[in-house]
Write a protein that holds these residues in place. Sequence first.
Motif, PDB file in Angstrom:
ATOM      1  N   ALA A  43      16.296  48.597  30.317  1.00  0.00           N
ATOM      2  CA  ALA A  43      16.091  47.212  29.876  1.00  0.00           C
ATOM      3  C   ALA A  43      17.065  46.273  30.563  1.00  0.00           C
ATOM      4  N   GLN A  44      18.282  46.703  30.737  1.00  0.00           N
ATOM      5  CA  GLN A  44      19.303  45.898  31.409  1.00  0.00           C
ATOM      6  C   GLN A  44      18.870  45.588  32.846  1.00  0.00           C
ATOM      7  N   GLU A  45      18.357  46.602  33.547  1.00  0.00           N
ATOM      8  CA  GLU A  45      17.907  46.407  34.920  1.00  0.00           C
ATOM      9  C   GLU A  45      16.673  45.506  34.972  1.00  0.00           C
ATOM     10  N   ALA A  46      15.753  45.687  34.012  1.00  0.00           N
ATOM     11  CA  ALA A  46      14.543  44.865  33.999  1.00  0.00           C
ATOM     12  C   ALA A  46      14.869  43.390  33.770  1.00  0.00           C
ATOM     13  N   VAL A  47      15.753  43.113  32.816  1.00  0.00           N
ATOM     14  CA  VAL A  47      16.130  41.715  32.538  1.00  0.00           C
ATOM     15  C   VAL A  47      16.893  41.121  33.727  1.00  0.00           C
ATOM     16  N   ALA A  48      17.714  41.941  34.373  1.00  0.00           N
ATOM     17  CA  ALA A  48      18.422  41.459  35.559  1.00  0.00           C
ATOM     18  C   ALA A  48      17.429  41.064  36.649  1.00  0.00           C
ATOM     19  N   ASN A  49      16.360  41.858  36.828  1.00  0.00           N
ATOM     20  CA  ASN A  49      15.325  41.513  37.800  1.00  0.00           C
ATOM     21  C   ASN A  49      14.656  40.193  37.442  1.00  0.00           C
ATOM     22  N   ILE A  50      14.393  40.005  36.132  1.00  0.00           N
ATOM     23  CA  ILE A  50      13.758  38.758  35.688  1.00  0.00           C
ATOM     24  C   ILE A  50      14.639  37.561  36.030  1.00  0.00           C
ATOM     25  N   CYS A  51      15.930  37.704  35.762  1.00  0.00           N
ATOM     26  CA  CYS A  51      16.844  36.591  36.031  1.00  0.00           C
ATOM     27  C   CYS A  51      16.928  36.281  37.529  1.00  0.00           C
ATOM     28  N   LYS A  52      16.870  37.347  38.363  1.00  0.00           N
ATOM     29  CA  LYS A  52      17.046  37.144  39.803  1.00  0.00           C
ATOM     30  C   LYS A  52      15.777  36.661  40.496  1.00  0.00           C
ATOM     31  N   HIS A  53      14.593  37.170  40.053  1.00  0.00           N
ATOM     32  CA  HIS A  53      13.395  36.971  40.866  1.00  0.00           C
ATOM     33  C   HIS A  53      12.243  36.259  40.166  1.00  0.00           C
ATOM     34  N   ALA A  54      12.160  36.291  38.834  1.00  0.00           N
ATOM     35  CA  ALA A  54      10.927  35.870  38.166  1.00  0.00           C
ATOM     36  C   ALA A  54      10.819  34.373  37.931  1.00  0.00           C
ATOM     37  N   ARG A  55      11.980  33.654  37.936  1.00  0.00           N
ATOM     38  CA  ARG A  55      11.981  32.230  37.596  1.00  0.00           C
ATOM     39  C   ARG A  55      11.307  32.013  36.234  1.00  0.00           C
ATOM     40  N   ALA A  56      11.658  32.873  35.277  1.00  0.00           N
ATOM     41  CA  ALA A  56      11.052  32.840  33.949  1.00  0.00           C
ATOM     42  C   ALA A  56      11.876  31.981  33.006  1.00  0.00           C
ATOM     43  N   GLY A  57      11.211  31.473  31.962  1.00  0.00           N
ATOM     44  CA  GLY A  57      11.896  30.703  30.942  1.00  0.00           C
ATOM     45  C   GLY A  57      12.086  31.486  29.651  1.00  0.00           C
TER      46      GLY A  57
ATOM     47  N   HIS B  77      12.206  45.571  44.115  1.00  0.00           N
ATOM     48  CA  HIS B  77      11.445  46.816  44.260  1.00  0.00           C
ATOM     49  C   HIS B  77      12.323  48.055  44.048  1.00  0.00           C
ATOM     50  N   LEU B  78      13.520  48.066  44.635  1.00  0.00           N
ATOM     51  CA  LEU B  78      14.403  49.225  44.470  1.00  0.00           C
ATOM     52  C   LEU B  78      14.824  49.379  43.019  1.00  0.00           C
ATOM     53  N   GLY B  79      15.023  48.252  42.327  1.00  0.00           N
ATOM     54  CA  GLY B  79      15.355  48.329  40.910  1.00  0.00           C
ATOM     55  C   GLY B  79      14.231  48.935  40.100  1.00  0.00           C
ATOM     56  N   LEU B  80      12.979  48.631  40.470  1.00  0.00           N
ATOM     57  CA  LEU B  80      11.828  49.220  39.783  1.00  0.00           C
ATOM     58  C   LEU B  80      11.794  50.734  39.984  1.00  0.00           C
TER      59      LEU B  80
END
Length: 603
Positions: A492-506, A541-544
């Motif tokens: 979960a930590q890695e997934a949220v980090a990906n969201i913060c870095k790449h997803a431009r999510a709110g 991708h590597l994080g996934l």
Amino acid sequence: MSPRDAAGGSAGGDVGTGATGAGPVVPAASDPVAAEVAVLALGGEGRDGVQHRILTVLAERVGASAVALFGVGASDPWVSVLAHVGVRHAPDALIATEADRKLCTTEQASLRPSAAPEAGAIAALLHRDGQRIAIAAGLERHGVDQVLVVARARGAFDAAARAAVIGVAAVLAAVERRQQVTDLAARRLRQQAAVAALGQGALGGGEDLQGLAHATCEAAAANLDADLVTVLERGPDGLVALARAGSPAEPVAGELLRWEQLCARVMRDGEPLVARYPGDDLGLGRGIRATSEWGEPGSVLIVPIRTGLRVAGVLLAIWRQPVAHSDDDVNFVRSLANVVALATERSRVQAQLRLSVEELRKSAEDRSQLLAHIVQAQEEERQRIADDIHDDSVQVMTAVALRLATLRRRLGGGALDPLLVNLEHDVRQSITRLRHLMFVLRPPALEAHGIAAALHAFLAQVAEDAGLAYALDDRLPLEPEPEARTVVYRIAQEAVANICKHARAGRVEIALSAGDGGIMVEIRDDGAGFDTSLPQQAPGHLGLLVMRERAEQSGGWFTVESEPGVGTNVRYCVGSRVLSAGTTPPPGAGDGCGAETAGSVVS
């Protein structure tokens, strides 16, 4: 059918159908006695009752003081009294002689009752009964091993009586053939029902191999009137009796030893072996014939039990008396052998399956232990790094910050060098980042309060740092074991980090639940999304790949669903011993989490 329809021959006794016919066949209706008993034969009464009534009518019409129907076996040494009228002394069985067997082949012959041995058992019985003259009509030409005899104490029989005896003999032969057909049909039905019931047991798996083999032996003995039936399976030192039915145990060992060479031949050739007659030469080259250890000529039927291309054993049936086996009997025993073969194969597959399950269980235990060691080693390393940061880097940077503050105070409240101000700011920011890194490496809430509290604290920190709104839905009924919750947290930590870095999510939403014997996690964001058909171009991708490997190493799975412009949904499951014991996995679920089929698996 009228008597005229049933009549098929002349007064001389010719019949209109062969030995396999089922309906009564009588001579020409010009013989009144034959026509009269033909009507009786057409009734619905059973064989024994019909025979007795026919003999009664025949005795009255020809003036006989005694009438009897004898059964004379072609291969056994007995004469049986099947039905009689007026015979005072009628034992169940007599010892047959050649004279008795000749009577079966005679259309009609005079018979003088006599006690002389060469006269035969039938003549001796009539003599002992006080009869002095008799007529015999054999039924063998009608396909039946029987003799009809009418007798008187005095006087002779005229030609009409002789013709009546021949005609009635034909009717009795037809009655017997009809009964044989009825018995054969009933026998076939019983055999088919027995095979069906045993086959259902073999397919259903409700009975063990030895129990089913015993039931097979009992079915064969009951439906074939065999004295001994046994299932022999291949063992390391030869054939071993798996089950048997019939004779008591004492003579069985010697009897089986006697047939061992024949069983070996059947297993070698893979074809049934039938010894139908007494003294039947079986071509063994050692003078062994189909003679039972019970001291009487016997019969044997041996059928191989095939499992695939291998003959695993034989089904052996033995009779004390010689028995002529029909093709139906051989096919019945072959079907029983196929049932045993099916059960044998099922037992072998089940044993292999149990072994595979045990190996999988052991593998799962080893994997679980390995995962626990890996997670523990990783967390210990993280703890060491966090402690080093706290004891060294943070302390040093804190000391620098204090000295810069002291320097700033000594320089007074005038205008300070911007370089000094920026330096103090950078040092304090570094301390903050180091403390955040310590939190990331070793979240204190994970051990103290569990996975939900740790994720909540992590999301709160992310919201503060990145301005990302969040929601956490915790539906776990139990707290997982430490290694499982650590894996859940790290993914979960890695997934949220990906969201913060790449997803431009709110906004990000995380849901925890129990399912598939593990911890189910769903992480959904409202960001830019990406094309899952091009995983190598996916953001992070590597994080996934790392997340997927962690989930699969724990006995779980990992999937990603995403489309450009609609956000991303990450779903994964981490195996948990605690939740596996507390919940019922769905059908098909293995150790840890069951297989996931929905969504696109990132590879």
